[in-house]
Motif scaffolding. Structure first.
Motif, PDB file in Angstrom:
ATOM      1  N   ALA A 171       0.917  -1.103  -0.030  1.00 31.37           N
ATOM      2  CA  ALA A 171       0.040   0.116   0.018  1.00 31.37           C
ATOM      3  C   ALA A 171       0.932   1.262  -0.143  1.00 31.37           C
ATOM      4  O   ALA A 171       1.840   1.309   0.766  1.00 31.37           O
ATOM      5  N   LEU A 172       0.446   2.139  -0.626  1.00 35.41           N
ATOM      6  CA  LEU A 172       1.385   3.561  -0.713  1.00 35.41           C
ATOM      7  C   LEU A 172       0.634   4.408   0.360  1.00 35.41           C
ATOM      8  O   LEU A 172      -0.511   4.927  -0.076  1.00 35.41           O
ATOM      9  N   ALA A 173       1.478   4.792   1.233  1.00 37.35           N
ATOM     10  CA  ALA A 173       0.816   5.664   2.084  1.00 37.35           C
ATOM     11  C   ALA A 173       1.591   6.979   2.015  1.00 37.35           C
ATOM     12  O   ALA A 173       2.481   7.232   2.074  1.00 37.35           O
ATOM     13  N   ALA A 174       0.652   7.994   1.394  1.00 35.05           N
ATOM     14  CA  ALA A 174       1.445   9.316   1.008  1.00 35.05           C
ATOM     15  C   ALA A 174       0.555  10.298   1.920  1.00 35.05           C
ATOM     16  O   ALA A 174      -0.362  10.127   2.455  1.00 35.05           O
ATOM     17  N   ILE A 175       1.447  11.483   2.171  1.00 31.81           N
ATOM     18  CA  ILE A 175       0.908  12.537   2.810  1.00 31.81           C
ATOM     19  C   ILE A 175      -0.359  13.121   1.985  1.00 31.81           C
ATOM     20  O   ILE A 175       0.167  13.790   0.784  1.00 31.81           O
ATOM     21  N   ALA A 176      -1.450  13.396   2.208  1.00 34.15           N
ATOM     22  CA  ALA A 176      -2.367  13.856   1.473  1.00 34.15           C
ATOM     23  C   ALA A 176      -2.496  15.403   1.473  1.00 34.15           C
ATOM     24  O   ALA A 176      -2.290  15.952   2.291  1.00 34.15           O
ATOM     25  N   THR A 177      -2.851  15.891   0.120  1.00 28.32           N
ATOM     26  CA  THR A 177      -2.991  17.192   0.094  1.00 28.32           C
ATOM     27  C   THR A 177      -4.415  17.497  -0.608  1.00 28.32           C
ATOM     28  O   THR A 177      -4.940  16.554  -1.223  1.00 28.32           O
ATOM     29  N   LEU A 227       8.204  15.210  -8.010  1.00 23.70           N
ATOM     30  CA  LEU A 227       7.669  14.062  -7.480  1.00 23.70           C
ATOM     31  C   LEU A 227       8.232  12.578  -7.978  1.00 23.70           C
ATOM     32  O   LEU A 227       8.407  11.868  -7.322  1.00 23.70           O
ATOM     33  N   ASP A 228       8.412  12.680  -9.300  1.00 24.40           N
ATOM     34  CA  ASP A 228       9.053  11.630 -10.044  1.00 24.40           C
ATOM     35  C   ASP A 228      10.345  11.173  -9.555  1.00 24.40           C
ATOM     36  O   ASP A 228      10.531  10.008  -9.161  1.00 24.40           O
ATOM     37  N   ARG A 229      11.260  12.222  -9.188  1.00 22.36           N
ATOM     38  CA  ARG A 229      12.605  11.965  -8.360  1.00 22.36           C
ATOM     39  C   ARG A 229      12.138  11.410  -7.135  1.00 22.36           C
ATOM     40  O   ARG A 229      13.059  10.638  -6.782  1.00 22.36           O
ATOM     41  N   ARG A 230      11.098  11.943  -6.377  1.00 20.27           N
ATOM     42  CA  ARG A 230      11.020  11.267  -4.938  1.00 20.27           C
ATOM     43  C   ARG A 230      10.422   9.673  -4.899  1.00 20.27           C
ATOM     44  O   ARG A 230      10.943   8.988  -4.331  1.00 20.27           O
ATOM     45  N   ILE A 231       9.568   9.450  -6.137  1.00 13.64           N
ATOM     46  CA  ILE A 231       9.146   8.135  -6.168  1.00 13.64           C
ATOM     47  C   ILE A 231      10.569   7.556  -6.462  1.00 13.64           C
ATOM     48  O   ILE A 231      10.473   6.238  -5.985  1.00 13.64           O
ATOM     49  N   ASP A 232      11.295   8.001  -7.513  1.00 14.81           N
ATOM     50  CA  ASP A 232      12.463   7.053  -7.759  1.00 14.81           C
ATOM     51  C   ASP A 232      13.480   6.489  -6.476  1.00 14.81           C
ATOM     52  O   ASP A 232      13.780   5.360  -6.389  1.00 14.81           O
ATOM     53  N   ARG A 245       5.609   1.508 -10.475  1.00 17.34           N
ATOM     54  CA  ARG A 245       4.455   1.466 -11.325  1.00 17.34           C
ATOM     55  C   ARG A 245       3.200   1.713 -10.205  1.00 17.34           C
ATOM     56  O   ARG A 245       2.473   2.612 -10.718  1.00 17.34           O
ATOM     57  N   GLN A 246       3.288   1.369  -8.981  1.00 20.83           N
ATOM     58  CA  GLN A 246       2.134   1.382  -8.248  1.00 20.83           C
ATOM     59  C   GLN A 246       2.037   2.945  -7.814  1.00 20.83           C
ATOM     60  O   GLN A 246       1.132   3.460  -7.801  1.00 20.83           O
ATOM     61  N   ALA A 247       3.392   3.403  -7.326  1.00 24.06           N
ATOM     62  CA  ALA A 247       3.261   4.886  -6.980  1.00 24.06           C
ATOM     63  C   ALA A 247       2.945   5.827  -7.956  1.00 24.06           C
ATOM     64  O   ALA A 247       2.182   6.730  -7.344  1.00 24.06           O
ATOM     65  N   LYS A 248       3.246   5.694  -9.140  1.00 26.36           N
ATOM     66  CA  LYS A 248       2.795   6.531 -10.314  1.00 26.36           C
ATOM     67  C   LYS A 248       1.567   6.264 -10.586  1.00 26.36           C
ATOM     68  O   LYS A 248       0.795   7.327 -10.729  1.00 26.36           O
ATOM     69  N   LYS A 249       0.907   5.056 -10.364  1.00 24.47           N
ATOM     70  CA  LYS A 249      -0.635   4.920 -10.533  1.00 24.47           C
ATOM     71  C   LYS A 249      -1.337   5.537  -9.546  1.00 24.47           C
ATOM     72  O   LYS A 249      -2.556   6.348  -9.849  1.00 24.47           O
ATOM     73  N   HIS A 250      -0.863   5.776  -8.330  1.00 22.44           N
ATOM     74  CA  HIS A 250      -1.592   6.300  -6.939  1.00 22.44           C
ATOM     75  C   HIS A 250      -1.578   7.688  -7.215  1.00 22.44           C
ATOM     76  O   HIS A 250      -2.586   8.277  -6.949  1.00 22.44           O
ATOM     77  N   ALA A 287      -1.041   9.513 -10.013  1.00 21.72           N
ATOM     78  CA  ALA A 287      -1.946   9.795 -11.137  1.00 21.72           C
ATOM     79  C   ALA A 287      -3.628   9.866 -10.757  1.00 21.72           C
ATOM     80  O   ALA A 287      -4.129  10.939 -11.353  1.00 21.72           O
ATOM     81  N   ALA A 288      -3.876   9.029  -9.846  1.00 26.97           N
ATOM     82  CA  ALA A 288      -5.087   9.027  -9.496  1.00 26.97           C
ATOM     83  C   ALA A 288      -5.463  10.342  -8.608  1.00 26.97           C
ATOM     84  O   ALA A 288      -6.574  11.157  -8.858  1.00 26.97           O
ATOM     85  N   ILE A 289      -4.349  10.808  -7.826  1.00 25.03           N
ATOM     86  CA  ILE A 289      -4.663  11.891  -6.972  1.00 25.03           C
ATOM     87  C   ILE A 289      -4.428  13.204  -8.123  1.00 25.03           C
ATOM     88  O   ILE A 289      -5.503  13.963  -7.685  1.00 25.03           O
ATOM     89  N   LEU A 290      -3.840  13.220  -8.964  1.00 28.75           N
ATOM     90  CA  LEU A 290      -3.565  14.348  -9.985  1.00 28.75           C
ATOM     91  C   LEU A 290      -5.155  14.478 -10.581  1.00 28.75           C
ATOM     92  O   LEU A 290      -5.502  15.495 -10.859  1.00 28.75           O
ATOM     93  N   ASP A 291      -5.523  13.438 -10.944  1.00 31.36           N
ATOM     94  CA  ASP A 291      -7.081  13.276 -11.963  1.00 31.36           C
ATOM     95  C   ASP A 291      -7.895  13.835 -10.760  1.00 31.36           C
ATOM     96  O   ASP A 291      -8.937  14.519 -11.384  1.00 31.36           O
ATOM     97  N   GLU A 292      -8.000  13.639  -9.566  1.00 30.79           N
ATOM     98  CA  GLU A 292      -8.972  14.041  -8.653  1.00 30.79           C
ATOM     99  C   GLU A 292      -8.905  15.545  -8.417  1.00 30.79           C
ATOM    100  O   GLU A 292      -9.930  16.241  -8.307  1.00 30.79           O
ATOM    101  N   GLN A 293      -7.568  15.871  -8.343  1.00 27.65           N
ATOM    102  CA  GLN A 293      -7.416  17.395  -8.159  1.00 27.65           C
ATOM    103  C   GLN A 293      -7.835  18.176  -9.648  1.00 27.65           C
ATOM    104  O   GLN A 293      -8.429  19.265  -9.314  1.00 27.65           O
ATOM    105  N   ARG A 294      -7.717  17.580 -10.601  1.00 25.67           N
ATOM    106  CA  ARG A 294      -8.124  18.237 -12.012  1.00 25.67           C
ATOM    107  C   ARG A 294      -9.548  18.361 -11.876  1.00 25.67           C
ATOM    108  O   ARG A 294     -10.286  19.276 -12.357  1.00 25.67           O
ATOM    109  N   VAL A 295     -10.234  17.465 -11.293  1.00 22.66           N
ATOM    110  CA  VAL A 295     -11.738  17.359 -11.488  1.00 22.66           C
ATOM    111  C   VAL A 295     -12.264  18.218 -10.360  1.00 22.66           C
ATOM    112  O   VAL A 295     -13.678  18.921 -10.606  1.00 22.66           O
ATOM    113  N   GLY A 296     -11.548  18.497  -9.248  1.00 22.97           N
ATOM    114  CA  GLY A 296     -12.035  19.490  -8.436  1.00 22.97           C
ATOM    115  C   GLY A 296     -12.524  18.655  -7.150  1.00 22.97           C
ATOM    116  O   GLY A 296     -13.229  19.175  -6.242  1.00 22.97           O
TER     117      GLY A 296
END
Length: 98
Positions: free
Chosen positions: A7-13, A44-49, A81-86, A88-97
């Motif tokens: 599970a990817l536990a990220a600090i939520a914004t 973010l990509d650097r942090r994921i790596d 792969r899983q982190a980027k997917k996670h 990407a979902a956060i970014l999509d949610e932010q774009r939709v509002g």
């Protein structure tokens, strides 16, 4: 060696909820990044790596070889792969509002 990311536990914004944290989880803080910009996404990509390399012990030297184990390489690829997917979902949610 640690198992691939459970599970990817990220600090939520922006009110996004994070996945539950387990013993074999990975935390990648991103609260300080502006993910709406290319610079923020590159950071973010650097942090994921870096986090995936540490999590999977990819850069850890083993006795007798400098080559990472196949398990570490698989872990690294799957974790990224899983982190980027996670995220990407956060970014999509932010774009939709959301």
């Amino acid at each position: 060696m640690k198992r691939p990311l459970i599970a990817l536990a990220a600090i939520a914004t922006f009110g996004a909820t994070a996945a539950p944290a387990y013993a074999d989880s990975l935390s990648i803080p991103y609260r300080d990044l502006d993910l709406s910009t290319a610079e923020g996404q590159k950071a973010l990509d650097r942090r994921i790596d870096v986090a995936a390399r540490e999590f999977c012990a990819l850069d850890q030297q083993r006795t007798g070889t400098r080559i990472a184990s196949s398990g570490s390489r698989r872990c690294y690829v799957e974790t990224k792969r899983q982190a980027k997917k996670h995220f990407a979902a956060i970014l999509d949610e932010q774009r939709v509002g959301g």
